[in-house]
Design a protein around this motif. Sequence first.
Motif, PDB file in Angstrom:
ATOM      1  N   VAL A 110       0.810  -0.890  -0.188  1.00  0.00           N
ATOM      2  CA  VAL A 110      -0.127  -0.330  -0.285  1.00  0.00           C
ATOM      3  C   VAL A 110       1.453   1.423   0.111  1.00  0.00           C
ATOM      4  O   VAL A 110       1.897   1.352   0.702  1.00  0.00           O
ATOM      5  N   TRP A 111       0.444   2.423  -1.123  1.00  0.00           N
ATOM      6  CA  TRP A 111       1.968   3.447  -1.287  1.00  0.00           C
ATOM      7  C   TRP A 111       0.750   4.221   0.122  1.00  0.00           C
ATOM      8  O   TRP A 111      -0.868   4.942   0.344  1.00  0.00           O
ATOM      9  N   MET A 112       1.778   4.458   0.888  1.00  0.00           N
ATOM     10  CA  MET A 112       0.966   5.501   1.847  1.00  0.00           C
ATOM     11  C   MET A 112       2.237   6.887   1.851  1.00  0.00           C
ATOM     12  O   MET A 112       3.453   7.739   1.529  1.00  0.00           O
ATOM     13  N   THR A 113       1.028   8.384   2.303  1.00  0.00           N
ATOM     14  CA  THR A 113       1.384   9.480   2.503  1.00  0.00           C
ATOM     15  C   THR A 113       0.474  10.695   3.454  1.00  0.00           C
ATOM     16  O   THR A 113      -0.162  10.281   4.180  1.00  0.00           O
ATOM     17  N   ALA A 114       1.358  11.778   3.886  1.00  0.00           N
ATOM     18  CA  ALA A 114       0.527  12.394   4.965  1.00  0.00           C
ATOM     19  C   ALA A 114       0.255  14.021   4.024  1.00  0.00           C
ATOM     20  O   ALA A 114       1.283  14.856   3.888  1.00  0.00           O
ATOM     21  N   VAL A 115      -0.369  14.695   4.774  1.00  0.00           N
ATOM     22  CA  VAL A 115      -0.547  15.916   4.022  1.00  0.00           C
ATOM     23  C   VAL A 115      -1.141  16.216   5.527  1.00  0.00           C
ATOM     24  O   VAL A 115      -1.130  16.237   6.477  1.00  0.00           O
ATOM     25  N   PHE A 116      -1.157  18.317   5.465  1.00  0.00           N
ATOM     26  CA  PHE A 116      -1.693  19.027   6.356  1.00  0.00           C
ATOM     27  C   PHE A 116      -3.029  18.432   6.886  1.00  0.00           C
ATOM     28  O   PHE A 116      -3.446  18.256   5.698  1.00  0.00           O
ATOM     29  N   HIS A 117      -3.407  18.932   8.154  1.00  0.00           N
ATOM     30  CA  HIS A 117      -4.487  18.589   8.605  1.00  0.00           C
ATOM     31  C   HIS A 117      -5.149  19.316   7.867  1.00  0.00           C
ATOM     32  O   HIS A 117      -4.789  20.801   8.545  1.00  0.00           O
ATOM     33  N   PRO A 118      -6.096  19.473   7.293  1.00  0.00           N
ATOM     34  CA  PRO A 118      -7.398  20.706   6.658  1.00  0.00           C
ATOM     35  C   PRO A 118      -7.316  21.579   8.276  1.00  0.00           C
ATOM     36  O   PRO A 118      -7.721  23.016   7.812  1.00  0.00           O
ATOM     37  N   ALA A 119      -7.482  21.297   9.258  1.00  0.00           N
ATOM     38  CA  ALA A 119      -7.826  21.976  10.090  1.00  0.00           C
ATOM     39  C   ALA A 119      -6.621  22.767  10.134  1.00  0.00           C
ATOM     40  O   ALA A 119      -6.849  23.867  10.753  1.00  0.00           O
ATOM     41  N   ALA A 120      -5.640  22.243  10.377  1.00  0.00           N
ATOM     42  CA  ALA A 120      -4.440  23.025  10.729  1.00  0.00           C
ATOM     43  C   ALA A 120      -3.891  24.029   9.209  1.00  0.00           C
ATOM     44  O   ALA A 120      -3.336  25.009   9.607  1.00  0.00           O
ATOM     45  N   ILE A 121      -4.595  23.422   8.291  1.00  0.00           N
ATOM     46  CA  ILE A 121      -4.762  24.609   7.007  1.00  0.00           C
ATOM     47  C   ILE A 121      -5.575  26.078   7.326  1.00  0.00           C
ATOM     48  O   ILE A 121      -5.229  26.736   6.701  1.00  0.00           O
ATOM     49  N   LEU A 122      -6.950  25.438   8.076  1.00  0.00           N
ATOM     50  CA  LEU A 122      -8.002  26.576   8.065  1.00  0.00           C
ATOM     51  C   LEU A 122      -6.842  27.569   9.153  1.00  0.00           C
ATOM     52  O   LEU A 122      -6.950  28.373   8.775  1.00  0.00           O
ATOM     53  N   ARG A 123      -5.738  26.880   9.758  1.00  0.00           N
ATOM     54  CA  ARG A 123      -5.664  27.937  11.139  1.00  0.00           C
ATOM     55  C   ARG A 123      -4.273  28.500  10.352  1.00  0.00           C
ATOM     56  O   ARG A 123      -4.222  29.689  10.717  1.00  0.00           O
ATOM     57  N   ASP A 124      -4.210  27.961   9.248  1.00  0.00           N
ATOM     58  CA  ASP A 124      -2.393  29.014   9.250  1.00  0.00           C
ATOM     59  C   ASP A 124      -2.083  28.648   7.387  1.00  0.00           C
ATOM     60  O   ASP A 124      -1.377  27.234   7.070  1.00  0.00           O
TER      61      ASP A 124
END
Length: 191
Positions: free
Chosen positions: A151-165
């Motif tokens: 399984v290919w895995m990655t991570a992105v910023f949490h949308p709540a963190a993007i709303l804050r910043d």
Amino acid sequence: MQYLSWEDLEQACRNCQRCALADTRHNVVFGVGPRDAEVMCIGEGPGENEDLQGLPFVGRAGQLLDEMLELIDLSRERNVYIANIVKCRPPQNRDPLNTEQDACIEYLRAQVALIRPKIIVCLGRIAACRLIREDFRITREHGQWLQRSGVWMTAVFHPAAILRDPSKRPDTFLDMKSIQDKIRQVCAHTY
Ligand code: URA
């Protein structure tokens, strides 16, 4: 424990009393999306709106998540399954405790086993630390890929963190494009 069917799994989850979050929840937030999705997105745990509605990512962060997904032709209605590390709301939206994650993770693992996604996207630090590596650094390592058990895995910023910043938006745009590229490489359906 092995869950042979969605029905067994969902019922066990909805009756779960394995940790204290069961005492304060209004609803178990099981997950949403097609059960044959090739892409899964995994957040940390339900917030207030999710707890009240019984669905993941339905507040402001959820709206942003839907927009991020739509950028690359993904949606919970069509082709992405969305779930969380813990399925009940931590009070005051605190981070889920390790003990709560330990109690709950088996349900997520069973969902992954039933769905058999090609790609798992961790939404934010908590999911990445649980699913990718304990000391995962989201600021430095978002957008990177690894393969685990096929399984290919990655991570992105949490949308709540993007709303804050909002300064996290350009990086997130590139990360979503990278997910689109990976889908084109490894998924059977064309999106
Ligand atoms: N944040 C999460 O991590 N999950 C949700 O379901 C909602 C907000």
